[in-house]
Design a protein around this motif. Structure first.
Motif, PDB file in Angstrom:
ATOM      1  N   THR A  84      47.164  30.120  43.643  1.00 43.63           N
ATOM      2  CA  THR A  84      47.247  31.195  43.553  1.00 43.63           C
ATOM      3  C   THR A  84      46.432  32.721  43.688  1.00 43.63           C
ATOM      4  OG1 THR A  84      46.266  29.038  45.121  1.00 43.63           O
ATOM      5  CG2 THR A  84      45.064  31.106  46.090  1.00 43.63           C
ATOM      6  N   LEU A  85      47.756  32.869  44.561  1.00 44.68           N
ATOM      7  CA  LEU A  85      47.988  34.355  44.091  1.00 44.68           C
ATOM      8  C   LEU A  85      47.608  35.382  42.870  1.00 44.68           C
ATOM      9  CD1 LEU A  85      51.524  34.948  46.295  1.00 44.68           C
ATOM     10  CD2 LEU A  85      49.324  35.417  46.582  1.00 44.68           C
ATOM     11  N   ILE A  86      48.099  34.710  41.566  1.00 46.59           N
ATOM     12  CA  ILE A  86      47.428  34.517  40.612  1.00 46.59           C
ATOM     13  C   ILE A  86      46.284  35.377  39.976  1.00 46.59           C
ATOM     14  CG2 ILE A  86      47.804  34.200  38.623  1.00 46.59           C
ATOM     15  CD1 ILE A  86      50.302  33.093  37.817  1.00 46.59           C
ATOM     16  N   GLU A  87      45.266  34.407  40.963  1.00 45.94           N
ATOM     17  CA  GLU A  87      43.783  34.379  40.746  1.00 45.94           C
ATOM     18  C   GLU A  87      43.046  35.387  41.898  1.00 45.94           C
ATOM     19  OE1 GLU A  87      42.289  30.836  42.142  1.00 45.94           O
ATOM     20  OE2 GLU A  87      43.165  29.704  40.019  1.00 45.94           O
ATOM     21  N   GLN A  88      44.002  35.786  43.105  1.00 38.96           N
ATOM     22  CA  GLN A  88      43.459  37.114  44.030  1.00 38.96           C
ATOM     23  C   GLN A  88      43.772  38.403  43.570  1.00 38.96           C
ATOM     24  OE1 GLN A  88      45.366  36.010  47.508  1.00 38.96           O
ATOM     25  NE2 GLN A  88      45.327  37.510  48.389  1.00 38.96           N
ATOM     26  N   LEU A  89      45.344  38.264  43.076  1.00 35.97           N
ATOM     27  CA  LEU A  89      45.912  39.173  42.793  1.00 35.97           C
ATOM     28  C   LEU A  89      45.308  40.452  41.060  1.00 35.97           C
ATOM     29  CD1 LEU A  89      49.435  38.879  43.637  1.00 35.97           C
ATOM     30  CD2 LEU A  89      47.600  41.219  44.561  1.00 35.97           C
TER      31      LEU A  89
END
Length: 373
Positions: free
Chosen positions: A280-285
């Motif tokens: 999820t963080l990869i998508e967010q960042l």
């Protein structure tokens, strides 16, 4: 220890939110990229809490203040957030800023869960109000020093700027190397240019240079000068404070920024929660998350668990630190008192020495891993 009267935050029954104050460096001279990752983890944590009903049906709200790496600004933000009725304070990346915030939180009786700052002495005296997720600087930097010694380096130069964090790091390294037969050459970056650093390294026959300086300046010019000096082709450059973790380092230095070992706080394998949060963080960042993003998420995970179990009364939150036992993105999180630390310290935090692979600078190599006790 300061023991101000508890200033409880009333339980919300009217549909309003439970507020958590967050201190994050979002503008210069703060380390903006670290602040962005820390905030991403915090925000994702809050979103996940609210998606499963918040805290007893009441949503969690993050009230963010930009510290810009300024201790006075952080202390003023703690005063403001206390007045706004936050149940607890969270985050911060810069150690000196976190120390100012912790001291003020202690004085005001505001629980503070510090996400990332490592300075051992976060408060001048022992406090029940402050807890920390990241391992103390003395632990991590000794691990780093052992790694450097283990690679055969005994004559080490330390290029340092003034400041409590850098001075403390220099002392930790100097004492650790000296006790194990190493020689430490101290380079005062108030007086030296990058070219001067190269001359000192060559004249003193140092085999390793450790950077205890800010990024991008003077870290980037120093690395470029050393990499470009044929006399220093075999020298190891290290950055224990973690500058190479972020994409700004790679963008500024390219291939010259590879092969520079640094500290980060990730385990060999994330927990199942951590693996999901990473995606999820990869998508967010839009990029791989640093360990700082995981620290942000874990901060909210801990605070949400405490709020569900003990409510929003500030004194009860502070009293709950030794009873925390939750699974975060990187493993089990529990707090204890450790020698030399004035705050509640998370035990078992993973410590890695990592560098960017010279064959592919966008890829990290794990060179050494330990867990603190």
């Amino acid at each position: 220890m300061n023991t101000p009267p508890s200033a409880p935050v009333a339980e919300r029954t009217d549909g309003s939110s439970i507020r958590i104050g967050a201190l994050v460096p979002l503008t210069r001279p703060g380390w903006v990229e670290a602040g962005r990752h820390l905030l991403a983890g915090l925000e994702l944590g809050v979103r996940e809490v609210n998606e499963v009903g918040g805290i007893g049906g009441t949503p969690l709200e993050l009230v963010v203040r930009d510290t810009a790496a300024d201790p006075r600004r952080a202390a003023a933000a703690v005063d403001e957030l206390t007045g706004l009725g936050v149940a607890a304070l969270a985050a911060e990346y810069h150690s000196v800023v976190a120390r100012a915030a912790a001291g003020r939180a202690d004085a005001l009786g505001l629980p503070f869960l510090c996400s990332s700052a490592v300075l051992d002495a976060l408060t001048e005296q022992p406090t029940r109000w402050v807890a920390r997720l990241s391992p103390p600087q003395s632990h991590g930097w000794r691990v780093y020093a052992d790694f450097v010694l283990g690679t055969g380096h005994r004559r080490i130069a330390v290029a340092a700027q003034p400041g409590v964090y850098w001075a403390t790091g220099s002392r930790i390294l100097r004492d650790h190397f000296a006790a194990r037969g190493g020689t430490v050459i101290e380079l005062d970056m108030r007086a030296l240019t990058p070219a001067d650093v190269c001359d000192e390294l060559a004249d003193k026959r140092a085999t390793a240079l450790l950077l205890l300086v800010g990024h991008p300046d003077p870290a980037v010019p120093i690395v470029k000068s050393v990499r470009g000096d044929r006399r220093l082709a075999e020298i190891l450059i290290g950055a224990p404070a973690g500058q190479p973790e972020f994409t700004e380092w790679a963008a500024s230095l390219g291939d010259d920024g590879a092969g520079v070992p640094f500290l980060r706080y990730l385990p060999e394998h994330l927990t199942p929660l951590g693996a999901r949060i990473k995606r999820t963080l990869i998508e967010q960042l839009g990029e791989a998350p640093s360990f700082v993003a995981f620290e942000g998420f874990d901060t909210v995970t801990v605070l949400a668990d405490v709020l569900r179990s003990h409510g929003t009364d500030r004194a009860r939150i502070a009293a709950s630190w030794p009873r925390v036992a939750v699974v975060g993105t990187r493993g089990q999180i529990q707090f204890s008192r450790t020698p030399g630390s004035s705050v509640w310290q998370a035990a078992g935090a993973p410590i890695q020495v990592v560098d960017r692979d010279p064959a592919a600078p966008d890829r990290f190599r794990v060179l050494h891993t330990v867990h603190t006790g």
